[in-house]
Scaffold this motif. Sequence first.
Motif, PDB file in Angstrom:
ATOM      1  N   LYS A 152       0.865  -1.156  -0.112  1.00  6.88           N
ATOM      2  CA  LYS A 152       0.111   0.089  -0.181  1.00  6.88           C
ATOM      3  C   LYS A 152       0.681   1.241  -0.032  1.00  6.88           C
ATOM      4  CE  LYS A 152      -3.947   1.896   2.075  1.00  6.88           C
ATOM      5  NZ  LYS A 152      -5.044   1.767   2.950  1.00  6.88           N
ATOM      6  N   VAL A 153       1.868   1.334   0.991  1.00  5.14           N
ATOM      7  CA  VAL A 153       2.633   2.383   0.844  1.00  5.14           C
ATOM      8  C   VAL A 153       3.446   2.712  -0.452  1.00  5.14           C
ATOM      9  CG1 VAL A 153       4.655   3.503   1.885  1.00  5.14           C
ATOM     10  CG2 VAL A 153       2.995   2.353   3.476  1.00  5.14           C
ATOM     11  N   SER A 154       4.034   1.547  -1.145  1.00  3.96           N
ATOM     12  CA  SER A 154       4.754   1.720  -2.177  1.00  3.96           C
ATOM     13  C   SER A 154       3.728   2.224  -3.453  1.00  3.96           C
ATOM     14  CB  SER A 154       5.192   0.276  -2.638  1.00  3.96           C
ATOM     15  OG  SER A 154       6.140  -0.052  -1.501  1.00  3.96           O
ATOM     16  N   SER A 155       2.461   1.590  -3.450  1.00  2.69           N
ATOM     17  CA  SER A 155       1.611   2.012  -4.282  1.00  2.69           C
ATOM     18  C   SER A 155       1.215   3.394  -4.494  1.00  2.69           C
ATOM     19  CB  SER A 155       0.247   1.149  -4.411  1.00  2.69           C
ATOM     20  OG  SER A 155       0.682  -0.086  -4.518  1.00  2.69           O
ATOM     21  N   GLU A 156       1.040   3.881  -3.133  1.00  2.00           N
ATOM     22  CA  GLU A 156       0.552   5.492  -3.071  1.00  2.00           C
ATOM     23  C   GLU A 156       1.887   6.283  -3.404  1.00  2.00           C
ATOM     24  OE1 GLU A 156      -1.090   5.540   0.847  1.00  2.00           O
ATOM     25  OE2 GLU A 156      -2.983   4.746   0.608  1.00  2.00           O
ATOM     26  N   GLU A 157       3.001   5.882  -2.897  1.00  6.63           N
ATOM     27  CA  GLU A 157       4.291   6.573  -3.230  1.00  6.63           C
ATOM     28  C   GLU A 157       4.573   6.734  -4.746  1.00  6.63           C
ATOM     29  OE1 GLU A 157       7.287   9.021  -1.947  1.00  6.63           O
ATOM     30  OE2 GLU A 157       5.813   8.158  -0.587  1.00  6.63           O
ATOM     31  N   GLU A 190      -4.019   9.599  -6.910  1.00  7.89           N
ATOM     32  CA  GLU A 190      -4.952  10.277  -8.124  1.00  7.89           C
ATOM     33  C   GLU A 190      -5.079   9.307  -9.471  1.00  7.89           C
ATOM     34  OE1 GLU A 190      -0.693  12.298  -8.613  1.00  7.89           O
ATOM     35  OE2 GLU A 190      -2.089  11.883  -6.775  1.00  7.89           O
ATOM     36  N   ASN A 191      -4.230   8.327  -9.238  1.00 12.95           N
ATOM     37  CA  ASN A 191      -4.255   7.426 -10.452  1.00 12.95           C
ATOM     38  C   ASN A 191      -4.995   6.044  -9.867  1.00 12.95           C
ATOM     39  OD1 ASN A 191      -3.050   9.090 -11.987  1.00 12.95           O
ATOM     40  ND2 ASN A 191      -0.879   8.265 -11.312  1.00 12.95           N
ATOM     41  N   LEU A 192      -5.522   6.066  -8.652  1.00 10.85           N
ATOM     42  CA  LEU A 192      -6.297   4.588  -8.297  1.00 10.85           C
ATOM     43  C   LEU A 192      -7.714   4.756  -9.028  1.00 10.85           C
ATOM     44  CD1 LEU A 192      -6.523   2.487  -6.368  1.00 10.85           C
ATOM     45  CD2 LEU A 192      -7.050   3.703  -4.375  1.00 10.85           C
ATOM     46  N   VAL A 201      -4.349   3.537 -13.179  1.00  8.93           N
ATOM     47  CA  VAL A 201      -4.261   3.785 -14.432  1.00  8.93           C
ATOM     48  C   VAL A 201      -3.060   4.827 -14.376  1.00  8.93           C
ATOM     49  CG1 VAL A 201      -5.068   4.744 -16.498  1.00  8.93           C
ATOM     50  CG2 VAL A 201      -6.476   2.909 -15.039  1.00  8.93           C
ATOM     51  N   VAL A 202      -1.860   4.576 -15.138  1.00  6.12           N
ATOM     52  CA  VAL A 202      -0.820   5.609 -14.824  1.00  6.12           C
ATOM     53  C   VAL A 202      -0.480   6.132 -16.590  1.00  6.12           C
ATOM     54  CG1 VAL A 202       1.745   5.904 -14.517  1.00  6.12           C
ATOM     55  CG2 VAL A 202       0.173   4.397 -13.008  1.00  6.12           C
ATOM     56  N   GLU A 203      -0.419   7.354 -16.554  1.00  5.12           N
ATOM     57  CA  GLU A 203      -0.259   7.898 -17.777  1.00  5.12           C
ATOM     58  C   GLU A 203       1.374   8.043 -18.307  1.00  5.12           C
ATOM     59  OE1 GLU A 203      -2.583  10.826 -19.494  1.00  5.12           O
ATOM     60  OE2 GLU A 203      -4.438  10.411 -18.128  1.00  5.12           O
ATOM     61  N   ARG A 204       1.758   8.194 -19.524  1.00  9.75           N
ATOM     62  CA  ARG A 204       2.927   8.319 -20.062  1.00  9.75           C
ATOM     63  C   ARG A 204       3.155   9.853 -19.825  1.00  9.75           C
ATOM     64  NH1 ARG A 204       2.765   6.804 -25.156  1.00  9.75           N
ATOM     65  NH2 ARG A 204       1.804   8.725 -25.849  1.00  9.75           N
ATOM     66  N   VAL A 205       4.444  10.278 -19.165  1.00  9.75           N
ATOM     67  CA  VAL A 205       4.669  11.396 -18.939  1.00  9.75           C
ATOM     68  C   VAL A 205       5.259  12.155 -20.325  1.00  9.75           C
ATOM     69  CG1 VAL A 205       6.487  12.685 -17.675  1.00  9.75           C
ATOM     70  CG2 VAL A 205       5.561  11.162 -16.480  1.00  9.75           C
ATOM     71  N   ARG A 246       8.803  14.307 -14.791  1.00 10.84           N
ATOM     72  CA  ARG A 246       9.924  13.737 -14.967  1.00 10.84           C
ATOM     73  C   ARG A 246      10.680  13.885 -13.474  1.00 10.84           C
ATOM     74  NH1 ARG A 246      11.794  12.458 -19.923  1.00 10.84           N
ATOM     75  NH2 ARG A 246      10.522  13.239 -21.713  1.00 10.84           N
ATOM     76  N   HIS A 247      10.250  14.649 -12.610  1.00 10.70           N
ATOM     77  CA  HIS A 247      11.015  14.608 -11.288  1.00 10.70           C
ATOM     78  C   HIS A 247      10.032  14.304 -10.073  1.00 10.70           C
ATOM     79  CE1 HIS A 247      14.255  16.007 -13.600  1.00 10.70           C
ATOM     80  NE2 HIS A 247      13.676  17.058 -14.199  1.00 10.70           N
ATOM     81  N   GLN A 248       8.761  13.935 -10.348  1.00 11.74           N
ATOM     82  CA  GLN A 248       7.818  13.950  -9.461  1.00 11.74           C
ATOM     83  C   GLN A 248       6.743  12.809  -9.765  1.00 11.74           C
ATOM     84  OE1 GLN A 248       6.188  17.578  -7.624  1.00 11.74           O
ATOM     85  NE2 GLN A 248       4.369  16.491  -6.720  1.00 11.74           N
ATOM     86  N   PHE A 249       6.670  11.901  -8.948  1.00  9.73           N
ATOM     87  CA  PHE A 249       5.745  10.748  -9.020  1.00  9.73           C
ATOM     88  C   PHE A 249       4.171  11.288  -9.003  1.00  9.73           C
ATOM     89  CE2 PHE A 249       9.578   8.315  -8.272  1.00  9.73           C
ATOM     90  CZ  PHE A 249       9.577   7.247  -9.444  1.00  9.73           C
ATOM     91  N   CYS A 250       4.045  11.725  -7.865  1.00  9.89           N
ATOM     92  CA  CYS A 250       2.594  12.185  -7.393  1.00  9.89           C
ATOM     93  C   CYS A 250       2.343  13.754  -7.107  1.00  9.89           C
ATOM     94  CB  CYS A 250       2.059  11.614  -6.213  1.00  9.89           C
ATOM     95  SG  CYS A 250       2.552   9.793  -6.160  1.00  9.89           S
ATOM     96  N   ARG A 251       1.210  14.202  -7.663  1.00  6.90           N
ATOM     97  CA  ARG A 251       0.845  15.706  -7.383  1.00  6.90           C
ATOM     98  C   ARG A 251       1.006  15.929  -5.660  1.00  6.90           C
ATOM     99  NH1 ARG A 251      -2.816  14.501 -11.608  1.00  6.90           N
ATOM    100  NH2 ARG A 251      -4.447  14.284 -10.093  1.00  6.90           N
ATOM    101  N   ASN A 252       0.507  15.263  -5.045  1.00  9.03           N
ATOM    102  CA  ASN A 252       0.639  15.219  -3.642  1.00  9.03           C
ATOM    103  C   ASN A 252       1.441  14.433  -2.947  1.00  9.03           C
ATOM    104  OD1 ASN A 252       0.303  16.036  -1.057  1.00  9.03           O
ATOM    105  ND2 ASN A 252      -1.957  15.698  -0.865  1.00  9.03           N
ATOM    106  N   ASN A 253       2.764  14.486  -2.791  1.00  9.57           N
ATOM    107  CA  ASN A 253       3.712  13.799  -2.263  1.00  9.57           C
ATOM    108  C   ASN A 253       3.752  13.540  -0.840  1.00  9.57           C
ATOM    109  OD1 ASN A 253       4.984  11.461  -2.928  1.00  9.57           O
ATOM    110  ND2 ASN A 253       6.979  12.539  -3.679  1.00  9.57           N
TER     111      ASN A 253
END
Length: 310
Positions: A265-270, A275-277, A289-293, A299-306
């Motif tokens: 769970k922690v790894s998935s949310e990280e 927002e992609n769940l 569902v993860v979109e291509r960047v 390119r430097h941040q996985f999530c909008r709210n980290n």
Amino acid sequence: MKNTITNGNTKLILLHPYIQKQGNPNRLWLVALVSVFAVASLLTLVYTRESFHTTTTTTTTRITATITHNEQTLPKSVMRALVHYAANTNSTNHMSQTDIKQISDVLKQCTSPCNFLVFGLTPETLLWNALNHYGRTVFIDENRYYAAYMEEKYPEIEVYDVQYTTKIRELKELVTSVREQSHNECGPVQNLLFSDCKIGLNDLPNQLYDINWDVILVDGPRGYWPDGPGSISAIFTASVLARSKKGGNHKTHVFVHNYNREMDKVSSEEFLCKENLVKSSKDLLAHFVVERVTDENGRHQFCRNNSTSS
């Protein structure tokens, strides 16, 4: 015609050749008319044959396209049967029918040929391979002996072994390390083949890094004890592969099984981000569902709210 000339006692007979008279003009018109009809009939025959050939070719092409499309998708009845029997096996650690159906539905909608990457050899291995019959399904497992056994027993599956270096008890330190290096070695967009990120898998076969994966399932490696590898490397790798796609569908469906476990769970949310769940079932499956960047910020941040806390 002959003429007789009398000269004394001598008679001279002159013979004139017979001159053939010209043909009757009516007959000439008749011949011309017949010729015109003959040419017209010949042209009609040629045109009809060409038209028939074109129509036949077009019809054949449409039929072939229809057959090809139908051949790329398993019949719904077959898919339902496979899901039903897989969910009712005697194994104690198999997926529930609800979770299997979620993945099955996505595979059914996937554009053929579908690229399906699965982390972990499980009781559903043969099911995933069968459901994606017309696509490419690749399995990754940490047990090289079991991987070799499965490949020998079932030659139709494609499986590779990989070595994980993480430990479940190091979860907090691993997440912190990735956050600190998200602008460098552990960035969301990169070629993992040359990655120095501690949790990135860089020892898979080279060809796998170039594939545009449509669906990724994380159902391994095993992680039931503190020193077990857990799923953090598989989830991180899935996230990077989805964001770094060069072509194909710009979206990648990522499923995480055993989402109720802390590391999963922690790894998935990280790395896959809330927002992609799309859906988190009451059982053990989470669907992202993860979109291509395409922009520089991603390119430097996985999530909008980290702000995920481990």
